[in-house]
Design a protein around this motif. Structure first.
Motif, PDB file in Angstrom:
ATOM      1  N   GLU A 188       3.237  -3.319  -6.871  1.00 23.28           N
ATOM      2  CA  GLU A 188       3.761  -3.436  -5.262  1.00 23.28           C
ATOM      3  C   GLU A 188       4.818  -2.383  -4.634  1.00 23.28           C
ATOM      4  O   GLU A 188       5.882  -3.089  -5.145  1.00 23.28           O
ATOM      5  CB  GLU A 188       3.670  -4.809  -5.103  1.00 23.28           C
ATOM      6  CG  GLU A 188       3.814  -5.304  -3.554  1.00 23.28           C
ATOM      7  CD  GLU A 188       4.106  -6.695  -3.242  1.00 23.28           C
ATOM      8  OE1 GLU A 188       4.180  -6.669  -1.942  1.00 23.28           O
ATOM      9  OE2 GLU A 188       3.803  -7.801  -4.291  1.00 23.28           O
ATOM     10  N   TRP A 189       4.747  -1.608  -4.352  1.00 25.13           N
ATOM     11  CA  TRP A 189       6.088  -0.553  -3.369  1.00 25.13           C
ATOM     12  C   TRP A 189       5.849  -0.456  -1.898  1.00 25.13           C
ATOM     13  O   TRP A 189       5.153  -1.853  -1.513  1.00 25.13           O
ATOM     14  CB  TRP A 189       5.442   0.738  -3.850  1.00 25.13           C
ATOM     15  CG  TRP A 189       5.722   1.277  -5.304  1.00 25.13           C
ATOM     16  CD1 TRP A 189       5.570   0.709  -6.097  1.00 25.13           C
ATOM     17  CD2 TRP A 189       5.175   2.275  -4.713  1.00 25.13           C
ATOM     18  NE1 TRP A 189       5.453   1.720  -7.009  1.00 25.13           N
ATOM     19  CE2 TRP A 189       5.341   2.607  -6.620  1.00 25.13           C
ATOM     20  CE3 TRP A 189       4.775   3.693  -4.644  1.00 25.13           C
ATOM     21  CZ2 TRP A 189       4.991   3.265  -7.601  1.00 25.13           C
ATOM     22  CZ3 TRP A 189       5.071   4.708  -5.094  1.00 25.13           C
ATOM     23  CH2 TRP A 189       4.955   4.830  -6.951  1.00 25.13           C
ATOM     24  N   ARG A 190       6.365  -0.430  -1.355  1.00 22.95           N
ATOM     25  CA  ARG A 190       6.971  -0.657   0.799  1.00 22.95           C
ATOM     26  C   ARG A 190       7.263   1.042   0.678  1.00 22.95           C
ATOM     27  O   ARG A 190       7.800   2.042  -0.324  1.00 22.95           O
ATOM     28  CB  ARG A 190       7.802  -1.618   0.712  1.00 22.95           C
ATOM     29  CG  ARG A 190       7.933  -2.788   0.839  1.00 22.95           C
ATOM     30  CD  ARG A 190       6.417  -2.904   1.466  1.00 22.95           C
ATOM     31  NE  ARG A 190       6.916  -4.490   1.395  1.00 22.95           N
ATOM     32  CZ  ARG A 190       6.043  -5.231   0.404  1.00 22.95           C
ATOM     33  NH1 ARG A 190       5.060  -4.967  -0.263  1.00 22.95           N
ATOM     34  NH2 ARG A 190       5.919  -7.068   0.510  1.00 22.95           N
ATOM     35  N   MET A 191       6.612   1.677   1.721  1.00 19.51           N
ATOM     36  CA  MET A 191       6.415   2.750   2.365  1.00 19.51           C
ATOM     37  C   MET A 191       7.267   3.004   2.968  1.00 19.51           C
ATOM     38  O   MET A 191       6.717   2.310   4.717  1.00 19.51           O
ATOM     39  CB  MET A 191       5.151   3.448   2.075  1.00 19.51           C
ATOM     40  CG  MET A 191       4.527   4.089   0.252  1.00 19.51           C
ATOM     41  SD  MET A 191       5.654   4.943   0.357  1.00 19.51           S
ATOM     42  CE  MET A 191       4.485   5.362  -0.756  1.00 19.51           C
ATOM     43  N   ARG A 192       7.991   3.453   3.871  1.00 18.67           N
ATOM     44  CA  ARG A 192       8.968   3.325   5.472  1.00 18.67           C
ATOM     45  C   ARG A 192       7.960   4.842   5.628  1.00 18.67           C
ATOM     46  O   ARG A 192       8.748   6.578   5.396  1.00 18.67           O
ATOM     47  CB  ARG A 192      10.358   3.346   4.851  1.00 18.67           C
ATOM     48  CG  ARG A 192      10.985   3.490   5.897  1.00 18.67           C
ATOM     49  CD  ARG A 192      11.575   2.997   6.752  1.00 18.67           C
ATOM     50  NE  ARG A 192      11.774   1.554   6.221  1.00 18.67           N
ATOM     51  CZ  ARG A 192      12.496   0.852   6.177  1.00 18.67           C
ATOM     52  NH1 ARG A 192      13.884   0.984   5.718  1.00 18.67           N
ATOM     53  NH2 ARG A 192      12.456  -0.072   5.987  1.00 18.67           N
ATOM     54  N   PHE A 193       7.149   4.878   7.302  1.00 19.46           N
ATOM     55  CA  PHE A 193       7.224   6.164   7.565  1.00 19.46           C
ATOM     56  C   PHE A 193       8.051   6.207   8.921  1.00 19.46           C
ATOM     57  O   PHE A 193       8.448   5.454   8.861  1.00 19.46           O
ATOM     58  CB  PHE A 193       5.603   5.773   8.052  1.00 19.46           C
ATOM     59  CG  PHE A 193       4.534   6.332   7.298  1.00 19.46           C
ATOM     60  CD1 PHE A 193       4.067   6.742   6.559  1.00 19.46           C
ATOM     61  CD2 PHE A 193       4.636   4.462   6.448  1.00 19.46           C
ATOM     62  CE1 PHE A 193       3.231   6.241   5.523  1.00 19.46           C
ATOM     63  CE2 PHE A 193       3.568   4.407   5.542  1.00 19.46           C
ATOM     64  CZ  PHE A 193       3.047   5.350   4.913  1.00 19.46           C
ATOM     65  N   PHE A 194       8.314   7.348   9.233  1.00 24.21           N
ATOM     66  CA  PHE A 194       9.117   8.189  10.207  1.00 24.21           C
ATOM     67  C   PHE A 194      10.095   7.295  10.528  1.00 24.21           C
ATOM     68  O   PHE A 194      11.137   7.535  11.363  1.00 24.21           O
ATOM     69  CB  PHE A 194       7.790   7.668  11.284  1.00 24.21           C
ATOM     70  CG  PHE A 194       7.109   9.059  11.513  1.00 24.21           C
ATOM     71  CD1 PHE A 194       6.310  10.244  11.109  1.00 24.21           C
ATOM     72  CD2 PHE A 194       5.518   7.798  10.996  1.00 24.21           C
ATOM     73  CE1 PHE A 194       5.419  10.367  10.717  1.00 24.21           C
ATOM     74  CE2 PHE A 194       4.302   8.389  11.358  1.00 24.21           C
ATOM     75  CZ  PHE A 194       4.309   9.511  10.982  1.00 24.21           C
TER      76      PHE A 194
END
Length: 181
Positions: free
Chosen positions: A107-113
């Protein structure tokens, strides 16, 4: 007075969008994740063969996702594709991620912009790290990826089954074409 109402409405709309896109860190995964992901083996380039199109990447061709583990443990991601066809303009997105669940690393988290964060679930990874299936907890976004630009129909269907068994919205998953398919 009208100007202030418009400003308040705009701030409220942006806030609602950020809350919707952020995801709930306290939310329990509502599907089976990969039992364990070796993050170092997961790094490198993956060819996207199936995905749920978003407004940012609708009509993607030759799509790849490359992961690079940085010294601070963050994961620099480079998502590249040609927009609209094999002769389309190349587009690149560079979200930054991190492992959220360090017990399974699935389980990851992705930060966009640099603005919003979204959960990223590794649902399946083959023992040889040649195939993977990724999903979102709302089951509305998914990606099927391999280490090769070529993927036969039978293998694609088998990987689609990984999503179907977890009740993902299969009618939204679109096949991505690669040169040489």
């Amino acid at each position: 007075m009208m100007k202030w109402i418009l400003i308040i409405a705009a701030v409220a709309a942006v806030g609602a969008l950020l809350v919707a896109c952020t995801g709930d860190d306290d939310k329990e995964p509502n599907q089976t994740l990969a039992e364990f992901v070796n993050v170092e083996r997961f790094m490198g380039t993956w060819y996207v063969h199936g995905y749920t199109p978003t407004p940012m990447d609708k009509n993607a061709y030759n799509a790849t996702e490359t992961y690079e583990l940085e010294e601070d443990g963050k994961i620099q991601t480079t998502y590249r594709f040609q927009k609209g066809g094999f002769d389309g303009k190349w587009k690149t997105l560079k979200p930054r991620g991190w492992v959220h669940d360090t017990e399974s690393n699935a389980e990851w988290r992705m930060r966009f912009f640099g603005i919003f964060t979204s959960p990223y679930y590794i649902l399946y990874v083959s023992p040889n790290y040649r195939e993977t299936v990724i999903g979102h907890p709302d089951k509305d976004l998914a990606w099927i990826m391999t280490r090769s630009a070529k993927l036969g129909d039978r293998d694609y269907e088998r990987l689609l089954l990984e999503l179907a068994q977890r009740d993902y919205e299969m009618d939204k998953v679109t096949r991505v074409q690669h040169n040489g398919d």
